[in-house]
Design an enzyme around this catalytic site. Structure first.
Site, PDB file in Angstrom:
ATOM      1  N   HIS A 171       4.096  -6.955 -11.055  1.00 17.50           N
ATOM      2  CA  HIS A 171       4.299  -6.454  -9.692  1.00 17.50           C
ATOM      3  C   HIS A 171       3.796  -7.388  -8.605  1.00 17.50           C
ATOM      4  O   HIS A 171       4.232  -7.288  -7.460  1.00 17.50           O
ATOM      5  CB  HIS A 171       3.576  -5.109  -9.578  1.00 17.50           C
ATOM      6  CG  HIS A 171       3.703  -4.459  -8.243  1.00 17.50           C
ATOM      7  ND1 HIS A 171       4.917  -4.051  -7.739  1.00 17.50           N
ATOM      8  CD2 HIS A 171       2.785  -4.138  -7.293  1.00 17.50           C
ATOM      9  CE1 HIS A 171       4.728  -3.503  -6.543  1.00 17.50           C
ATOM     10  NE2 HIS A 171       3.444  -3.549  -6.244  1.00 17.50           N
TER      11      HIS A 171
ATOM     12  N   SER B 170       6.656  -4.334  -2.370  1.00 23.06           N
ATOM     13  CA  SER B 170       6.090  -3.057  -2.770  1.00 23.06           C
ATOM     14  C   SER B 170       6.263  -2.048  -1.624  1.00 23.06           C
ATOM     15  O   SER B 170       7.378  -1.894  -1.126  1.00 23.06           O
ATOM     16  CB  SER B 170       4.626  -3.270  -3.143  1.00 23.06           C
ATOM     17  OG  SER B 170       4.147  -2.228  -3.915  1.00 23.06           O
ATOM     18  N   TRP B 171       5.209  -1.368  -1.168  1.00 22.88           N
ATOM     19  CA  TRP B 171       5.365  -0.523   0.029  1.00 22.88           C
ATOM     20  C   TRP B 171       5.902  -1.340   1.197  1.00 22.88           C
ATOM     21  O   TRP B 171       6.611  -0.819   2.055  1.00 22.88           O
ATOM     22  CB  TRP B 171       4.033   0.126   0.415  1.00 22.88           C
ATOM     23  CG  TRP B 171       4.042   0.604   1.832  1.00 22.88           C
ATOM     24  CD1 TRP B 171       3.471  -0.031   2.905  1.00 22.88           C
ATOM     25  CD2 TRP B 171       4.697   1.770   2.359  1.00 22.88           C
ATOM     26  NE1 TRP B 171       3.720   0.678   4.063  1.00 22.88           N
ATOM     27  CE2 TRP B 171       4.472   1.787   3.761  1.00 22.88           C
ATOM     28  CE3 TRP B 171       5.452   2.791   1.775  1.00 22.88           C
ATOM     29  CZ2 TRP B 171       4.970   2.789   4.584  1.00 22.88           C
ATOM     30  CZ3 TRP B 171       5.956   3.790   2.607  1.00 22.88           C
ATOM     31  CH2 TRP B 171       5.715   3.785   3.990  1.00 22.88           C
TER      32      TRP B 171
ATOM     33  N   GLY C 278       0.842  -1.195   0.000  1.00 24.92           N
ATOM     34  CA  GLY C 278       0.000   0.000   0.000  1.00 24.92           C
ATOM     35  C   GLY C 278       0.879   1.247   0.000  1.00 24.92           C
ATOM     36  O   GLY C 278       1.504   1.531  -1.004  1.00 24.92           O
TER      37      GLY C 278
ATOM     38  N   ASP D  71       7.279  -5.140 -14.090  1.00 22.83           N
ATOM     39  CA  ASP D  71       6.558  -4.455 -13.017  1.00 22.83           C
ATOM     40  C   ASP D  71       6.383  -3.001 -13.437  1.00 22.83           C
ATOM     41  O   ASP D  71       7.367  -2.247 -13.498  1.00 22.83           O
ATOM     42  CB  ASP D  71       7.378  -4.560 -11.724  1.00 22.83           C
ATOM     43  CG  ASP D  71       6.656  -4.010 -10.505  1.00 22.83           C
ATOM     44  OD1 ASP D  71       5.777  -3.147 -10.676  1.00 22.83           O
ATOM     45  OD2 ASP D  71       6.989  -4.448  -9.387  1.00 22.83           O
TER      46      ASP D  71
END
Ligand code: STX
Length: 328
Positions: free
Chosen positions: A310, A127-128, A60, A282
Site C-alpha cells: 500500500h 489512499s484516502w 488517512g 495492497d
C-alpha cells in the site's frame, strides 16, 4: 482503456527509494489559511514557483503532509503545493472532529486554489488522498488538469469491513490480534464502532491507548515487506490521536457521502487524464477498487505493481509515481 501491467518476475532488492525519487528539497513558502471560525489549514509550497501547479492530497484522513511528498515531482517543472487537512499535521485545532467532513475538505482545497490565484492544477493523492482527490475532481471537474492516484480507496462498506473487521486479518493475524484484543469480546463484532467510542472518550488516556492500537494496525500492514521503523509512527501519540480519531470519525459517517459515491459519479471526471498506481499486494486498500475505478474512467491507465503493498514509500510504487508525474 487497457492498463499497463508490470510483469517483472524478479524482486528488485537493490534499488533504494533514493534511487527513484528526486532529492529532498525545502519549501520556498508556507503559511496558513483560516477556513472557518474553528479551523485553520497549514500549507506549504516547494519546487518552481513558475512551474505547473500540483496539489498533494495526503492520506488517512488524518495522516498529514510529509516532506517526502515533494520528492515525487521534478522541482524544476512543478509548483508543489501541500497542505494538512482539517485537524491534522500543523492544521488547528489538532484532532478536531467538529465541522470536519468530506465536503468541508473539498471546500478547503478549492479555497486554497483560489487564494493562490491558480486557475487549474494537477491533483496527486494516495489512499484516502485518492478518495478526496476523486471527490474534489467530481465537485470541481474544470479545475483538475490530471489525476495521479495511488492505492485506491473508495471507502465503501466492503472496503472498511475488509480492513477494520475481517479480511486483512486473515493475512496479518499477528498484527490484527492486538488491534482486536484492545476491545472487549462483547464489542468485537463491530470494531470501528468500538474504537470510535474510545477515540471520542472524555478520558485522554483512553483516547491515546485506542489511537496507538488503531494506528499500529494500519502501519503494520502497509508494506509488502513490513518496515519496523514504520511502526514508530504509532508511538508518536500526537500523530496517532489525530490519525485514528479523524479516520474513525470519517468511517463511522461513511465519509459523509452515499455508498459508492465515487463510482456512481464517474462520468463527471471521465475526460480527466488519470494514472492509477496500485500495489498488487495492497491489503489496506485491495486492488479490486483500483480495477473498478479504472473500468469506469475511460481516460485512466492502471499500473498494477507486481511487487508492492500500500505504501508510497515502497520502491516500485515510488518509481511508477515518478514516471507518472514526469509524463504529465
Ligand atoms: N486509510 C488509508 C490511508 O489513507 C484507510 C492511509 N494509511 N496510512 C496513511 O494513510 C498514512 C501514510 C498517511 C499514515
Amino acid at each position: 482503456m487497457h492498463g499497463r501491467f508490470l510483469a517483472e518476475a524478479m524482486l528488485d532488492t537493490t534499488t533504494t527509494l533514493d534511487d527513484v525519487l528526486f532529492p529532498p528539497i525545502e519549501t520556498y513558502d508556507s503559511g496558513t489559511l483560516q477556513v472557518t471560525d474553528l479551523h485553520t489549514i497549514a500549507w506549504e509550497k516547494s519546487g518552481n514557483p513558475e512551474g505547473a501547479p500540483v496539489v498533494v492530497i495526503h492520506g488517512g484522513p488524518g495522516g498529514g503532509g510529509q516532506p517526502a511528498y515533494r520528492q515525487y515531482f521534478d522541482p524544476s517543472k512543478f509548483n508543489i503545493i501541500q497542505f494538512d487537512q482539517r485537524g491534522c499535521g500543523k492544521s488547528t485545532p489538532h484532532a478536531e472532529l467538529r465541522d470536519n467532513t468530506t465536503q468541508a475538505m473539498v471546500a478547503d482545497i478549492e479555497a486554497l486554489r483560489v487564494s493562490f490565484g491558480i486557475e487549474t492544477w494537477h491533483v496527486f493523492g494516495g489512499s484516502w488522498g485518492s478518495t478526496l482527490s476523486l471527490i474534489y475532481a467530481q465537485t470541481y471537474p474544470d479545475r483538475v488538469i490530471s489525476l495521479v492516484l495511488r492505492g485506491i480507496f473508495m471507502c465503501r462498506k466492503s472496503e472498511l469491513h475488509w480492513f477494520y473487521q475481517d479480511g486483512a486479518s486473515h493475512i496479518f493475524p499477528d498484527a490484527f490480534e492486538p488491534y482486536r484484543e484492545h476491545i472487549p469480546k462483547a464489542e468485537q463484532a463491530n470494531l470501528i464502532k468500538a474504537y470510535y467510542a474510545r477515540l471520542t472518550s472524555d478520558d485522554g488516556d483512553v483516547r491515546r491507548a485506542a489511537a496507538k492500537q488503531w494506528t499500529r494496525w494500519e502501519m503494520a500492514t502497509s508494506r509488502l515487506f513490513p518496515d519496523p521503523s514504520y511502526l514508530e509512527k504509532a508511538e508518536d501519540l500526537d500523530f496517532a490521536v489525530a490519525f485514528a480519531r479523524i479516520e474513525c470519525h470519517y468511517f463511522i459517517n461513511a465519509i459523509f457521502v452515499e455508498e459508492a459515491h465515487i463510482l456512481n459519479h464517474a462520468s463527471i471526471i471521465a475526460h480527466i487524464p488519470t494514472v492509477i498506481v496500485q500495489g498488487r499486494y495492497d491489503v489496506v486498500c485491495p486492488a479490486r477498487s483500483a480495477w473498478e475505478l479504472h473500468k469506469v474512467l475511460p481516460n485512466s491507465s492502471l499500473v498494477m505493481v507486481a511487487d508492492a503493498g500500500h505504501s508510497m514509500g515502497e520502491v516500485s510504487i515510488a518509481r511508477e509515481l515518478v514516471k507518472a508525474t514526469n509524463a504529465l
